[in-house]
Motif scaffolding. Structure first.
Motif, PDB file in Angstrom:
ATOM      1  N   LEU A  18       0.826  -1.209   0.000  1.00  0.00           N
ATOM      2  CA  LEU A  18       0.000   0.000   0.000  1.00  0.00           C
ATOM      3  C   LEU A  18       0.859   1.257   0.000  1.00  0.00           C
ATOM      4  O   LEU A  18       0.531   2.242  -0.667  1.00  0.00           O
ATOM      5  N   LEU A  19       1.957   1.242   0.734  1.00  0.00           N
ATOM      6  CA  LEU A  19       2.877   2.377   0.744  1.00  0.00           C
ATOM      7  C   LEU A  19       3.450   2.614  -0.653  1.00  0.00           C
ATOM      8  O   LEU A  19       3.452   3.742  -1.153  1.00  0.00           O
ATOM      9  N   ILE A  20       3.915   1.552  -1.298  1.00  0.00           N
ATOM     10  CA  ILE A  20       4.477   1.673  -2.645  1.00  0.00           C
ATOM     11  C   ILE A  20       3.415   2.174  -3.622  1.00  0.00           C
ATOM     12  O   ILE A  20       3.678   3.076  -4.435  1.00  0.00           O
ATOM     13  N   ALA A  21       2.215   1.627  -3.539  1.00  0.00           N
ATOM     14  CA  ALA A  21       1.136   2.054  -4.432  1.00  0.00           C
ATOM     15  C   ALA A  21       0.780   3.516  -4.208  1.00  0.00           C
ATOM     16  O   ALA A  21       0.627   4.287  -5.162  1.00  0.00           O
ATOM     17  N   ARG A  22       0.653   3.907  -2.935  1.00  0.00           N
ATOM     18  CA  ARG A  22       0.301   5.289  -2.604  1.00  0.00           C
ATOM     19  C   ARG A  22       1.330   6.278  -3.106  1.00  0.00           C
ATOM     20  O   ARG A  22       1.005   7.258  -3.776  1.00  0.00           O
ATOM     21  N   VAL A  23       2.580   6.028  -2.756  1.00  0.00           N
ATOM     22  CA  VAL A  23       3.648   6.958  -3.134  1.00  0.00           C
ATOM     23  C   VAL A  23       3.819   6.988  -4.655  1.00  0.00           C
ATOM     24  O   VAL A  23       3.961   8.048  -5.256  1.00  0.00           O
ATOM     25  N   PHE A  65      -6.822  21.045  -7.981  1.00  0.00           N
ATOM     26  CA  PHE A  65      -7.096  20.617  -6.610  1.00  0.00           C
ATOM     27  C   PHE A  65      -6.951  19.109  -6.481  1.00  0.00           C
ATOM     28  O   PHE A  65      -6.272  18.622  -5.576  1.00  0.00           O
ATOM     29  N   THR A  66      -7.579  18.367  -7.366  1.00  0.00           N
ATOM     30  CA  THR A  66      -7.530  16.914  -7.238  1.00  0.00           C
ATOM     31  C   THR A  66      -6.148  16.368  -7.536  1.00  0.00           C
ATOM     32  O   THR A  66      -5.632  15.534  -6.786  1.00  0.00           O
ATOM     33  N   GLU A  67      -5.541  16.826  -8.623  1.00  0.00           N
ATOM     34  CA  GLU A  67      -4.278  16.240  -9.059  1.00  0.00           C
ATOM     35  C   GLU A  67      -3.076  16.684  -8.226  1.00  0.00           C
ATOM     36  O   GLU A  67      -2.066  15.981  -8.186  1.00  0.00           O
ATOM     37  N   VAL A  68      -3.169  17.819  -7.556  1.00  0.00           N
ATOM     38  CA  VAL A  68      -2.050  18.290  -6.727  1.00  0.00           C
ATOM     39  C   VAL A  68      -2.355  18.076  -5.240  1.00  0.00           C
ATOM     40  O   VAL A  68      -1.645  17.339  -4.557  1.00  0.00           O
ATOM     41  N   ILE A  69      -3.401  18.699  -4.752  1.00  0.00           N
ATOM     42  CA  ILE A  69      -3.693  18.643  -3.317  1.00  0.00           C
ATOM     43  C   ILE A  69      -4.049  17.217  -2.885  1.00  0.00           C
ATOM     44  O   ILE A  69      -3.485  16.689  -1.913  1.00  0.00           O
ATOM     45  N   CYS A  70      -4.972  16.583  -3.587  1.00  0.00           N
ATOM     46  CA  CYS A  70      -5.370  15.215  -3.205  1.00  0.00           C
ATOM     47  C   CYS A  70      -4.220  14.236  -3.386  1.00  0.00           C
ATOM     48  O   CYS A  70      -4.083  13.290  -2.601  1.00  0.00           O
ATOM     49  N   SER A  71      -3.377  14.458  -4.391  1.00  0.00           N
ATOM     50  CA  SER A  71      -2.214  13.581  -4.577  1.00  0.00           C
ATOM     51  C   SER A  71      -1.225  13.730  -3.428  1.00  0.00           C
ATOM     52  O   SER A  71      -0.650  12.737  -2.970  1.00  0.00           O
ATOM     53  N   ILE A  72      -1.028  14.941  -2.948  1.00  0.00           N
ATOM     54  CA  ILE A  72      -0.136  15.146  -1.807  1.00  0.00           C
ATOM     55  C   ILE A  72      -0.703  14.457  -0.569  1.00  0.00           C
ATOM     56  O   ILE A  72       0.032  13.825   0.196  1.00  0.00           O
ATOM     57  N   LEU A  73      -2.019  14.554  -0.376  1.00  0.00           N
ATOM     58  CA  LEU A  73      -2.644  13.879   0.760  1.00  0.00           C
ATOM     59  C   LEU A  73      -2.456  12.361   0.671  1.00  0.00           C
ATOM     60  O   LEU A  73      -2.151  11.703   1.671  1.00  0.00           O
ATOM     61  N   ILE A  74      -2.615  11.812  -0.516  1.00  0.00           N
ATOM     62  CA  ILE A  74      -2.401  10.370  -0.695  1.00  0.00           C
ATOM     63  C   ILE A  74      -0.933  10.028  -0.497  1.00  0.00           C
ATOM     64  O   ILE A  74      -0.604   9.009   0.122  1.00  0.00           O
ATOM     65  N   LEU A  75      -0.048  10.856  -0.971  1.00  0.00           N
ATOM     66  CA  LEU A  75       1.390  10.625  -0.824  1.00  0.00           C
ATOM     67  C   LEU A  75       1.784  10.473   0.643  1.00  0.00           C
ATOM     68  O   LEU A  75       2.516   9.554   1.003  1.00  0.00           O
ATOM     69  N   ILE A  76       1.271  11.345   1.490  1.00  0.00           N
ATOM     70  CA  ILE A  76       1.615  11.290   2.917  1.00  0.00           C
ATOM     71  C   ILE A  76       0.669  10.390   3.712  1.00  0.00           C
ATOM     72  O   ILE A  76       0.903  10.135   4.886  1.00  0.00           O
ATOM     73  N   GLY A  77      -0.399   9.940   3.058  1.00  0.00           N
ATOM     74  CA  GLY A  77      -1.326   9.036   3.727  1.00  0.00           C
ATOM     75  C   GLY A  77      -2.223   9.738   4.724  1.00  0.00           C
ATOM     76  O   GLY A  77      -2.482   9.234   5.801  1.00  0.00           O
ATOM     77  N   LEU A  78      -2.701  10.907   4.367  1.00  0.00           N
ATOM     78  CA  LEU A  78      -3.584  11.671   5.245  1.00  0.00           C
ATOM     79  C   LEU A  78      -4.952  11.807   4.579  1.00  0.00           C
ATOM     80  O   LEU A  78      -5.063  12.407   3.509  1.00  0.00           O
ATOM     81  N   GLY A  79      -5.966  11.230   5.182  1.00  0.00           N
ATOM     82  CA  GLY A  79      -7.302  11.268   4.583  1.00  0.00           C
ATOM     83  C   GLY A  79      -7.333  10.550   3.252  1.00  0.00           C
ATOM     84  O   GLY A  79      -8.004  10.997   2.315  1.00  0.00           O
ATOM     85  N   THR A  80      -6.637   9.448   3.165  1.00  0.00           N
ATOM     86  CA  THR A  80      -6.434   8.749   1.896  1.00  0.00           C
ATOM     87  C   THR A  80      -7.746   8.368   1.219  1.00  0.00           C
ATOM     88  O   THR A  80      -7.914   8.598   0.028  1.00  0.00           O
ATOM     89  N   ARG A  81      -8.651   7.790   1.980  1.00  0.00           N
ATOM     90  CA  ARG A  81      -9.924   7.377   1.367  1.00  0.00           C
ATOM     91  C   ARG A  81     -10.701   8.577   0.844  1.00  0.00           C
ATOM     92  O   ARG A  81     -11.263   8.536  -0.249  1.00  0.00           O
TER      93      ARG A  81
END
Length: 150
Positions: A18-23, A65-81
């Motif tokens: 999951l870490l590899i996929a997220r990052v 917003f989606t491609e930058v902000i949401c990607s950063i959130l997924i990258l760090i694993g914050l509010g991923t879902r």
């Protein structure tokens, strides 16, 4: 060889996957979002598809917003879902509205991005994320005088 063919996975290997996929997916999407961010703040007129009756600038701002902000959130694993939801919607719009008349080869990239976002929506971010750290601190019981008396 037996381990490679096993259908049973350890919790740690799932968390690492999951870490590899997220990052990985977040870094790849940032590669698409950062040029759009530059386009949004450039002095030139916005050249972007108008979707759902929104102006080109508004559509671009939502994509940023989606491609930058949401990607950063997924990258760090914050509010991923939660962060995966706008990205899923953006990929569906890209595939089925923006590139609907294009050949499959043009739609394929959006579908390839869509799949890991659906997986992250279903699984969450895993152990190696800020979500996990925040939930660990919330889950710890606090010392209470009433508990000590009993």
């Amino acid at each position: 060889m037996k381990k490679l063919l096993s259908v049973y996975q350890s919790a740690n290997s799932i968390d690492v996957a999951l870490l590899i996929a997220r990052v990985g997916i977040a870094a790849l999407m940032l590669g698409h979002g950062l040029p759009k961010l530059e386009m949004l703040f450039a002095a030139d007129p916005v050249q972007f598809p108008e979707v759902f009756g929104l102006s080109a600038t508004t559509s671009l701002a939502l994509a940023v917003f989606t491609e930058v902000i949401c990607s950063i959130l997924i990258l760090i694993g914050l509010g991923t879902r939660l962060a995966a939801i706008p990205l899923i919607i953006t990929m569906l719009v890209a595939v089925f509205l923006v590139h609907s008349a294009d050949p499959f080869a043009k739609q394929e990239l959006g579908l390839l991005f869509l799949l890991p976002y659906v997986v992250l929506l279903l699984t969450g971010s895993g152990k190696y994320s800020l979500d996990y750290l925040l939930h660990q601190t919330e889950a710890k019981p606090t010392y209470s005088r009433e508990l000590a008396v009993k």
